[in-house]
Scaffold this motif. Structure first.
Motif, PDB file in Angstrom:
ATOM      1  N   LEU A  26       0.815  -1.074   0.137  1.00 63.79           N
ATOM      2  CA  LEU A  26      -0.077   0.004  -0.052  1.00 63.79           C
ATOM      3  C   LEU A  26       0.976   1.237  -0.139  1.00 63.79           C
ATOM      4  CD1 LEU A  26      -2.840   0.478  -0.020  1.00 63.79           C
ATOM      5  CD2 LEU A  26      -3.001   0.453   2.624  1.00 63.79           C
ATOM      6  N   VAL A  27       2.058   1.069   0.505  1.00 62.91           N
ATOM      7  CA  VAL A  27       2.919   2.230   0.522  1.00 62.91           C
ATOM      8  C   VAL A  27       3.450   2.756  -0.746  1.00 62.91           C
ATOM      9  CG1 VAL A  27       5.190   3.057   1.510  1.00 62.91           C
ATOM     10  CG2 VAL A  27       3.759   1.826   2.922  1.00 62.91           C
ATOM     11  N   ALA A  28       3.769   1.421  -1.563  1.00 61.32           N
ATOM     12  CA  ALA A  28       4.063   1.897  -3.100  1.00 61.32           C
ATOM     13  C   ALA A  28       3.086   2.439  -3.694  1.00 61.32           C
ATOM     14  CB  ALA A  28       4.351   0.484  -3.736  1.00 61.32           C
ATOM     15  N   TYR A  65       9.390  10.743  12.759  1.00 61.55           N
ATOM     16  CA  TYR A  65       9.122  10.902  14.083  1.00 61.55           C
ATOM     17  C   TYR A  65       8.808   9.563  14.858  1.00 61.55           C
ATOM     18  CZ  TYR A  65       7.031  12.464  18.474  1.00 61.55           C
ATOM     19  OH  TYR A  65       6.575  12.491  19.784  1.00 61.55           O
ATOM     20  N   LEU A  66       7.768   8.990  14.244  1.00 64.12           N
ATOM     21  CA  LEU A  66       7.578   7.729  14.756  1.00 64.12           C
ATOM     22  C   LEU A  66       8.462   6.602  15.187  1.00 64.12           C
ATOM     23  CD1 LEU A  66       4.213   7.158  13.036  1.00 64.12           C
ATOM     24  CD2 LEU A  66       4.516   7.811  15.437  1.00 64.12           C
ATOM     25  N   ALA A  92      -0.630   7.500   6.235  1.00 66.24           N
ATOM     26  CA  ALA A  92       0.585   7.099   5.414  1.00 66.24           C
ATOM     27  C   ALA A  92       1.745   7.240   6.295  1.00 66.24           C
ATOM     28  CB  ALA A  92       0.601   8.636   4.388  1.00 66.24           C
ATOM     29  N   ALA A  93       1.912   7.975   7.128  1.00 69.59           N
ATOM     30  CA  ALA A  93       3.012   8.050   8.092  1.00 69.59           C
ATOM     31  C   ALA A  93       3.366   6.711   8.810  1.00 69.59           C
ATOM     32  CB  ALA A  93       3.202   9.114   8.986  1.00 69.59           C
ATOM     33  N   VAL A  94       2.103   6.152   9.293  1.00 67.67           N
ATOM     34  CA  VAL A  94       2.271   4.807   9.976  1.00 67.67           C
ATOM     35  C   VAL A  94       2.809   3.547   9.062  1.00 67.67           C
ATOM     36  CG1 VAL A  94       0.890   3.024  11.212  1.00 67.67           C
ATOM     37  CG2 VAL A  94       0.766   5.739  11.835  1.00 67.67           C
ATOM     38  N   LEU A  95       2.063   3.626   7.954  1.00 67.07           N
ATOM     39  CA  LEU A  95       2.433   2.709   6.881  1.00 67.07           C
ATOM     40  C   LEU A  95       3.915   2.861   6.306  1.00 67.07           C
ATOM     41  CD1 LEU A  95      -1.072   2.340   4.781  1.00 67.07           C
ATOM     42  CD2 LEU A  95      -0.041   0.919   6.728  1.00 67.07           C
ATOM     43  N   VAL A 100       1.556  -0.714  11.863  1.00 66.48           N
ATOM     44  CA  VAL A 100       0.144  -1.178  11.567  1.00 66.48           C
ATOM     45  C   VAL A 100      -0.687  -0.026  12.026  1.00 66.48           C
ATOM     46  CG1 VAL A 100      -1.467  -3.028  11.748  1.00 66.48           C
ATOM     47  CG2 VAL A 100       1.000  -3.486  11.717  1.00 66.48           C
ATOM     48  N   VAL A 101      -1.613   0.256  11.325  1.00 67.08           N
ATOM     49  CA  VAL A 101      -2.698   1.059  11.377  1.00 67.08           C
ATOM     50  C   VAL A 101      -3.698   0.590  12.433  1.00 67.08           C
ATOM     51  CG1 VAL A 101      -4.795   2.760  10.667  1.00 67.08           C
ATOM     52  CG2 VAL A 101      -2.365   2.696   9.586  1.00 67.08           C
ATOM     53  N   VAL A 102      -4.242   1.047  13.385  1.00 62.16           N
ATOM     54  CA  VAL A 102      -5.298   0.673  14.309  1.00 62.16           C
ATOM     55  C   VAL A 102      -6.338   1.877  14.248  1.00 62.16           C
ATOM     56  CG1 VAL A 102      -6.016  -0.408  16.350  1.00 62.16           C
ATOM     57  CG2 VAL A 102      -3.796  -0.744  15.808  1.00 62.16           C
TER      58      VAL A 102
END
Length: 570
Positions: A26-28, A65-66, A92-95, A100-102
């Motif tokens: 999904l990042v791609a 940052y994460l 987008a940042a988390v991925l 993993v997005v919750v």
């Protein structure tokens, strides 16, 4: 069912399957869109346009940052916000950071939030301050160590952002007091990330992208593990399905969608945000769709082509006095999902916009879209349509055997969008997955010879009257067509003589509507055992934030009498 009988009824140009291998993750997909559409507007929010390039830069900084917090690949990060530009940037940042997005419902109670944070093992949360008090009440009992605190005005800039935050905090008093020591403000986290090192991790199609928690109506809320490839597949399936009408958008207009459904809900997450990214579209973010005057005022400022929503929202908008202040002429596709679309609502929407509602169907476990009516249809079918490209549907009996066409049974779904299973619950996964890879939906449906499926209801909502099955959707659809009825819900209530009886709860459109008139209408349109024994009038129906009617509350909670003449469009 090996033969896909529905393919012959696909609109011209819609493929039988989609190529999910074109993106490794999904990042791609996200980064490809950031690059290709850098100069376009990605999101419109409260009069402020946010470009793809801005979202790219901001999300990359937040990802750095994460990573700087020590979060490792695969760690879970909760996101608890309404529809604000920080949401897609945070996703987008988390991925991009390999996390993993919750997705979290911002209206959760502390008990519900605690369960989800503990169950997912989330180590960080990005939350808007309006709901920080809820987190304050439960954070000590969760694994969360890092809090990024957003505000409504974060991305509006300068004076406007300050004014919005002042109004939200001081005038409307929408930010209850909280104490979260160590929380870092969203804009500060982004600023810190700009000066930090970002390392792009290796992410593959079989990595978990999102934990999407089910509503928990059948028990404890469970996290559906949606892999990168599941979400990619559903985005591409949805794009292919919409293409016959979306390709009619003039080349000088940017494809634009209305995002009135909450982004934490998988319908908006995939069909608004991710599909919008894939197509280079603009997404109009509506933070509170229940405020219909504000929603219509915002829509009056835009040209838009796509409107995914639930039946109750279509109904509320169509009945609102400000409806005609919006230009609906460019609307190409209205997708109804999340709950059954009532035929009276579909009829009114088509009359008023000229754009039919194409009812679709899906679940958190299917990323979400599994079926949809062809977007080229001009009439409401009363079905959930045909399986999307690459998707297989069959109807099963209680023993798991496939039933013939025309017989009612449980809808089972197989396709590249079906989840990998429930997070840390192999026992629950085993209950819903068949040996040949189908997901058992819990919904009862009938497929016809064309491949169209009609839902007759969820197993748990079925009403058993003297041994006869009564499906609430059918009763609701009939009564919704009665003049004077704005909204209606049907539930089963205990009955000494028949085991269960049908109870109708109605919100009036016409104050003069009487119980006797409803009974006569039902007598004329429904067979004896389907007719209501109990009729209640209320000012509104209880609903989830997405707009689904909470039938359980109608069964379990006593009514509050509706004042004469009351009308609700919530």
């Amino acid at each position: 069912m090996t033969a896909r009988i529905w393919l012959k009824n696909y609109p011209e140009g819609v493929p039988a399957d989609v190529d999910t291998s074109q993106y490794s993750s999904l990042v791609a997909l996200i980064e490809d869109s950031f690059k290709r559409f850098a100069d376009r507007t990605a999101y419109s929010f409260m009069g402020k346009d946010v470009s793809y390039a801005e979202t790219d830069e901001q999300s990359r900084a937040l990802a750095a940052y994460l990573q700087g917090l020590g979060l490792a690949r695969g760690d879970r990060v909760a996101i608890m916000m309404p529809n604000v530009p920080q949401y897609p940037a945070a996703v987008a940042a988390v991925l991009r950071a390999g996390l993993v997005v919750v997705n979290v419902n911002p209206l959760y109670t502390a008990r519900e939030l605690e369960h989800q944070l503990k169950d997912s093992g989330a180590k960080a949360i990005v939350i808007i301050e309006n709901f920080a008090q809820t987190l304050d009440k439960c954070i000590a009992a969760t694994p969360v160590k890092h809090v990024v605190l957003a505000s409504m005005g974060d991305r509006l800039g300068g004076l406007k952002g300050m004014i919005v935050n002042f109004v939200v905090r001081k005038i409307k008093k929408l930010v209850p007091p909280f104490n979260l020591p160590g929380a870092v403000r969203y804009n500060d986290a982004v600023a810190k990330g700009r000066g930090a090192r970002f390392t792009a991790p290796a992410i593959g199609p079989d990595d978990v992208a999102v934990l999407q928690y089910t509503g928990g109506t059948t028990g404890v809320s469970k996290g559906a593990m949606l892999l990168h490839r599941n979400l990619i597949a559903n985005v591409l399936q949805s794009e292919a399905w919409n293409d016959p009408v979306m390709k009619r958008v003039p080349s000088n207009e940017q494809p634009t969608s209305v995002c009135a459904l909450p982004l934490y809900h998988i319908f908006a997450f995939t069909v608004n945000m991710m599909l919008g990214l894939r197509t280079g579209g603009k997404t109009i973010l509506i933070p509170n769709p229940r405020d219909l005057p504000a929603t219509l005022k915002e829509l009056s400022k835009h040209t838009f082509h796509s409107f995914p929503a639930v039946s109750t929202l279509f109904n509320g908008i169509a009945h609102h006095p400000d409806f005609n202040k919006v230009n609906w002429k460019n609307l190409k596709v209205s997708v109804g999902g999340g709950m059954a679309v009532q035929s009276a609502v579909a009829k009114l929407w088509l009359e008023k916009t000229g754009c039919p509602i194409c009812e679709g169907y899906g679940l958190s476990e299917t990323s979400p879209s599994a079926t949809c009516n062809p977007v080229t249809n001009k009439e409401f079918t009363g079905t959930i349509g045909l399986p999307l490209p690459g998707t297989y549907i069959k109807i099963l009996d209680d023993a798991g055997n496939e039933l013939p066409l025309g017989e009612a049974g449980e809808i089972a779904i197989k396709g590249p969008q079906v989840m990998a299973g429930y997070w840390q619950r192999p026992d629950e996964t085993a209950k819903v997955m068949t040996a040949d890879g189908y997901f058992r939906s819990g919904d009862i449906g009938i497929m016809d010879e064309r491949g169209y499926t009609r839902i007759v209801d969820r197993k748990k909502d079925m009403i058993l009257v003297s041994g006869f099955n009564v499906f609430p959707n059918e009763v609701e659809d009939v009564v919704a067509g009665m003049p004077g009825v704005l909204e209606v819900a049907a539930v089963g209530v205990p009955d000494e003589r028949m085991g269960e009886a049908v109870k109708l709860v109605i919100v009036k459109k016409d104050p003069a509507l009487t119980e006797d008139a409803v009974r006569q209408f039902c007598h004329d349109n429904l067979t004896g055992y389907k007719r209501p024994r109990v009729i209640e009038f209320r000012t509104e129906l209880p609903k989830t934030p997405v707009g689904k009617v909470l039938r359980r509350e109608l069964r379990d909670k006593p009514a509050i009498a509706a004042p004469a003449g009351a009308v609700s469009v919530n």
